[in-house]
Each structure stands twice: as structure tokens, then as C-alpha cells.
Design a protein around this motif. Structure first.
Motif, PDB file in Angstrom:
ATOM      1  N   ARG A   1       0.822  -1.213   0.000  1.00 43.26           N
ATOM      2  CA  ARG A   1       0.000   0.000   0.000  1.00 43.26           C
ATOM      3  C   ARG A   1       0.853   1.258   0.000  1.00 43.26           C
ATOM      4  NH1 ARG A   1      -3.190   2.889   4.654  1.00 43.26           N
ATOM      5  NH2 ARG A   1      -1.111   2.735   5.422  1.00 43.26           N
ATOM      6  N   ASP A   2       1.923   1.257   0.786  1.00 48.06           N
ATOM      7  CA  ASP A   2       2.795   2.429   0.843  1.00 48.06           C
ATOM      8  C   ASP A   2       3.559   2.625  -0.463  1.00 48.06           C
ATOM      9  OD1 ASP A   2       2.212   3.272   3.514  1.00 48.06           O
ATOM     10  OD2 ASP A   2       3.298   1.502   4.203  1.00 48.06           O
ATOM     11  N   LEU A   3       4.002   1.543  -1.086  1.00 47.93           N
ATOM     12  CA  LEU A   3       4.699   1.654  -2.364  1.00 47.93           C
ATOM     13  C   LEU A   3       3.751   2.116  -3.465  1.00 47.93           C
ATOM     14  CD1 LEU A   3       6.976  -1.509  -2.261  1.00 47.93           C
ATOM     15  CD2 LEU A   3       7.637   0.877  -1.910  1.00 47.93           C
ATOM     16  N   ARG A   4       2.512   1.627  -3.456  1.00 52.77           N
ATOM     17  CA  ARG A   4       1.520   2.075  -4.433  1.00 52.77           C
ATOM     18  C   ARG A   4       1.239   3.572  -4.253  1.00 52.77           C
ATOM     19  NH1 ARG A   4      -3.854  -0.634  -3.553  1.00 52.77           N
ATOM     20  NH2 ARG A   4      -4.025   1.025  -2.050  1.00 52.77           N
ATOM     21  N   GLY A   5       1.125   4.015  -3.003  1.00 52.88           N
ATOM     22  CA  GLY A   5       0.903   5.432  -2.729  1.00 52.88           C
ATOM     23  C   GLY A   5       2.071   6.289  -3.176  1.00 52.88           C
ATOM     24  N   LEU A   6       3.293   5.805  -2.976  1.00 48.34           N
ATOM     25  CA  LEU A   6       4.476   6.536  -3.414  1.00 48.34           C
ATOM     26  C   LEU A   6       4.517   6.631  -4.941  1.00 48.34           C
ATOM     27  CD1 LEU A   6       7.116   7.859  -2.467  1.00 48.34           C
ATOM     28  CD2 LEU A   6       8.191   5.619  -2.672  1.00 48.34           C
ATOM     29  N   PHE A   7       4.201   5.537  -5.611  1.00 48.64           N
ATOM     30  CA  PHE A   7       4.152   5.515  -7.073  1.00 48.64           C
ATOM     31  C   PHE A   7       3.103   6.501  -7.590  1.00 48.64           C
ATOM     32  CE2 PHE A   7       2.389   3.567 -10.968  1.00 48.64           C
ATOM     33  CZ  PHE A   7       3.533   3.595 -11.753  1.00 48.64           C
ATOM     34  N   ARG A   8       1.957   6.525  -6.954  1.00 46.07           N
ATOM     35  CA  ARG A   8       0.900   7.440  -7.381  1.00 46.07           C
ATOM     36  C   ARG A   8       1.275   8.889  -7.112  1.00 46.07           C
ATOM     37  NH1 ARG A   8      -4.622   4.188  -5.725  1.00 46.07           N
ATOM     38  NH2 ARG A   8      -4.460   2.699  -7.439  1.00 46.07           N
ATOM     39  N   ARG A   9       1.990   9.170  -6.037  1.00 46.29           N
ATOM     40  CA  ARG A   9       2.415  10.546  -5.769  1.00 46.29           C
ATOM     41  C   ARG A   9       3.365  11.053  -6.851  1.00 46.29           C
ATOM     42  NH1 ARG A   9       2.170  12.096   0.276  1.00 46.29           N
ATOM     43  NH2 ARG A   9       0.981  10.355   1.098  1.00 46.29           N
ATOM     44  N   TRP A  10       4.157  10.164  -7.437  1.00 44.37           N
ATOM     45  CA  TRP A  10       5.081  10.563  -8.492  1.00 44.37           C
ATOM     46  C   TRP A  10       4.369  10.784  -9.814  1.00 44.37           C
ATOM     47  CZ3 TRP A  10       9.160   6.331  -7.228  1.00 44.37           C
ATOM     48  CH2 TRP A  10       9.982   6.773  -6.200  1.00 44.37           C
ATOM     49  N   LEU A  11       3.419   9.907 -10.153  1.00 48.47           N
ATOM     50  CA  LEU A  11       2.830   9.936 -11.489  1.00 48.47           C
ATOM     51  C   LEU A  11       1.482  10.639 -11.572  1.00 48.47           C
ATOM     52  CD1 LEU A  11       3.756   6.362 -12.735  1.00 48.47           C
ATOM     53  CD2 LEU A  11       4.918   8.509 -13.175  1.00 48.47           C
ATOM     54  N   TRP A  12       0.721  10.644 -10.510  1.00 46.76           N
ATOM     55  CA  TRP A  12      -0.601  11.255 -10.543  1.00 46.76           C
ATOM     56  C   TRP A  12      -0.482  12.721 -10.149  1.00 46.76           C
ATOM     57  CZ3 TRP A  12      -4.958   7.585  -8.505  1.00 46.76           C
ATOM     58  CH2 TRP A  12      -4.944   6.419  -9.270  1.00 46.76           C
ATOM     59  N   ARG A  13      -1.524  13.475 -10.413  1.00 41.95           N
ATOM     60  CA  ARG A  13      -1.532  14.910 -10.102  1.00 41.95           C
ATOM     61  C   ARG A  13      -2.379  15.186  -8.865  1.00 41.95           C
ATOM     62  NH1 ARG A  13       0.568  17.779 -14.548  1.00 41.95           N
ATOM     63  NH2 ARG A  13       0.564  16.480 -16.403  1.00 41.95           N
ATOM     64  N   ARG A  14      -2.042  16.270  -8.194  1.00 46.02           N
ATOM     65  CA  ARG A  14      -2.793  16.698  -7.011  1.00 46.02           C
ATOM     66  C   ARG A  14      -3.912  17.642  -7.422  1.00 46.02           C
ATOM     67  NH1 ARG A  14      -1.069  15.684  -2.048  1.00 46.02           N
ATOM     68  NH2 ARG A  14       1.003  14.841  -1.796  1.00 46.02           N
ATOM     69  N   ALA A  15      -4.977  17.610  -6.641  1.00 49.47           N
ATOM     70  CA  ALA A  15      -6.091  18.540  -6.821  1.00 49.47           C
ATOM     71  C   ALA A  15      -6.733  18.756  -5.463  1.00 49.47           C
ATOM     72  CB  ALA A  15      -7.113  17.986  -7.803  1.00 49.47           C
ATOM     73  N   VAL A  16      -7.383  19.890  -5.314  1.00 48.71           N
ATOM     74  CA  VAL A  16      -8.133  20.184  -4.100  1.00 48.71           C
ATOM     75  C   VAL A  16      -9.600  19.908  -4.416  1.00 48.71           C
ATOM     76  CG1 VAL A  16      -8.776  21.958  -2.445  1.00 48.71           C
ATOM     77  CG2 VAL A  16      -6.454  21.886  -3.358  1.00 48.71           C
ATOM     78  N   ALA A  17     -10.224  19.059  -3.618  1.00 47.92           N
ATOM     79  CA  ALA A  17     -11.590  18.620  -3.903  1.00 47.92           C
ATOM     80  C   ALA A  17     -12.519  18.955  -2.746  1.00 47.92           C
ATOM     81  CB  ALA A  17     -11.617  17.119  -4.154  1.00 47.92           C
ATOM     82  N   ARG A  18     -13.778  18.989  -3.085  1.00 47.42           N
ATOM     83  CA  ARG A  18     -14.840  19.172  -2.098  1.00 47.42           C
ATOM     84  C   ARG A  18     -15.619  17.868  -2.065  1.00 47.42           C
ATOM     85  NH1 ARG A  18     -20.258  21.580  -2.105  1.00 47.42           N
ATOM     86  NH2 ARG A  18     -20.166  21.298  -4.336  1.00 47.42           N
ATOM     87  N   VAL A  19     -15.884  17.357  -0.860  1.00 45.90           N
ATOM     88  CA  VAL A  19     -16.592  16.092  -0.694  1.00 45.90           C
ATOM     89  C   VAL A  19     -18.040  16.385  -0.336  1.00 45.90           C
ATOM     90  CG1 VAL A  19     -16.669  13.917   0.559  1.00 45.90           C
ATOM     91  CG2 VAL A  19     -14.482  14.999   0.112  1.00 45.90           C
ATOM     92  N   VAL A  20     -18.957  15.734  -1.064  1.00 48.22           N
ATOM     93  CA  VAL A  20     -20.387  15.914  -0.826  1.00 48.22           C
ATOM     94  C   VAL A  20     -21.003  14.540  -0.597  1.00 48.22           C
ATOM     95  CG1 VAL A  20     -22.543  16.749  -1.806  1.00 48.22           C
ATOM     96  CG2 VAL A  20     -20.415  17.940  -2.318  1.00 48.22           C
ATOM     97  N   PHE A  21     -21.739  14.396   0.506  1.00 46.38           N
ATOM     98  CA  PHE A  21     -22.437  13.146   0.812  1.00 46.38           C
ATOM     99  C   PHE A  21     -23.706  13.069  -0.016  1.00 46.38           C
ATOM    100  CE2 PHE A  21     -25.665  10.943   3.423  1.00 46.38           C
ATOM    101  CZ  PHE A  21     -25.095   9.684   3.414  1.00 46.38           C
ATOM    102  N   GLN A  22     -23.940  11.914  -0.647  1.00 42.37           N
ATOM    103  CA  GLN A  22     -25.134  11.708  -1.456  1.00 42.37           C
ATOM    104  C   GLN A  22     -25.801  10.405  -1.043  1.00 42.37           C
ATOM    105  OE1 GLN A  22     -23.505  11.657  -5.441  1.00 42.37           O
ATOM    106  NE2 GLN A  22     -24.278  13.712  -5.788  1.00 42.37           N
ATOM    107  N   PRO A  23     -26.874  10.454  -0.261  1.00 44.84           N
ATOM    108  CA  PRO A  23     -27.579   9.208   0.063  1.00 44.84           C
ATOM    109  C   PRO A  23     -28.341   8.705  -1.164  1.00 44.84           C
ATOM    110  CG  PRO A  23     -28.705  11.075   1.036  1.00 44.84           C
ATOM    111  CD  PRO A  23     -27.461  11.610   0.391  1.00 44.84           C
ATOM    112  N   THR A  24     -28.286   7.404  -1.375  1.00 43.54           N
ATOM    113  CA  THR A  24     -29.014   6.785  -2.486  1.00 43.54           C
ATOM    114  C   THR A  24     -29.817   5.619  -1.956  1.00 43.54           C
ATOM    115  OG1 THR A  24     -27.184   5.288  -3.004  1.00 43.54           O
ATOM    116  CG2 THR A  24     -27.200   7.414  -4.127  1.00 43.54           C
ATOM    117  N   ALA A  25     -30.634   5.026  -2.820  1.00 37.49           N
ATOM    118  CA  ALA A  25     -31.435   3.873  -2.423  1.00 37.49           C
ATOM    119  C   ALA A  25     -30.552   2.659  -2.141  1.00 37.49           C
ATOM    120  CB  ALA A  25     -32.440   3.543  -3.520  1.00 37.49           C
ATOM    121  N   ILE A  26     -29.413   2.587  -2.798  1.00 36.43           N
ATOM    122  CA  ILE A  26     -28.497   1.458  -2.616  1.00 36.43           C
ATOM    123  C   ILE A  26     -27.725   1.595  -1.311  1.00 36.43           C
ATOM    124  CG2 ILE A  26     -26.540   0.246  -3.620  1.00 36.43           C
ATOM    125  CD1 ILE A  26     -27.424   1.325  -6.324  1.00 36.43           C
TER     126      ILE A  26
END
Length: 115
Positions: free
Chosen positions: A17-42
């Protein structure tokens, strides 16, 4: 020799998990996001709203509670997204005890193999 390889394998499993996270930090991009809860029937789901570097809005809906549980506090959060597929997001986690134990087991395994 075999015991050293087994111990190295156990260390690699803990470090995955830590190696996957390190790999993603190198190759993926950062963004600032807003989290919204959405209740659904499922069941519960969450929507991550963020903007790509060119200003295009992106939104990802997930039911993965592990992803949401890693966030700390209210307000905007920093996340990583795959530039090739902005629908793949991950919240960067802090290194934990698995990193320490995994490194120790991998080190012990290498010592056993080299003996």
C-alpha cells in the motif's frame, strides 16, 4: 535461504500500500476537492468535485468508505487523480506501522538470503 525469501515476501505484502501510494504521488496529479455526501437507495455514496489544471470541472462518485474514512476534518481535501483517467482518485495516506514493520521484515529477509 527459503526462510529469507518468505520474510521478504511478507515485508513486500506489508509495503504494498505504501509503495503504491508513493508511485501514485510521483505519477498522478494533485487537486483540491470538495466532498459531498449523497444518500441513495443502494446506500451511502460520496461525490468528489475538483478542477483539472485546464479549469475543466471533474466529479467522481464513490461508495468506497475506506477512501472517505482517510480524510481528516471538514472542508476541502487534497487528493490524487490519474491524468489519463480523471475518474480514478485516491486520497494520499500517511505512512503507518505497516511501513515500519514491512521495512524491518524486508531487511531481515535480505540479511537471511545473503547469509
Amino acid at each position: 535461504m527459503v526462510s529469507g525469501l518468505i520474510v521478504c515476501f511478507l515485508g513486500a505484502v506489508l509495503l504494498r500500500r505504501d509503495l503504491r501510494g508513493l508511485f501514485r504521488r510521483w505519477l498522478w496529479r494533485r487537486a483540491v476537492a470538495r466532498v459531498v455526501f449523497q444518500p441513495t437507495a443502494i446506500g451511502p455514496s460520496w461525490r468528489f468535485d475538483f478542477a483539472l489544471p485546464d479549469g475543466t470541472p471533474a466529479s467522481v462518485v464513490t461508495t468506497d468508505m475506506r477512501l472517505v474514512a482517510r480524510r481528516e476534518g471538514d472542508g476541502p481535501i487534497a487528493l490524487l487523480y490519474d491524468p489519463a483517467a480523471p475518474g480514478r482518485v485516491d486520497l494520499p495516506a500517511r505512512p503507518g506501522i505497516g511501513l515500519i514493520v514491512g521495512l524491518a521484515l524486508a531487511g531481515l529477509g535480505v540479511v537471511q538470503v545473503l547469509r
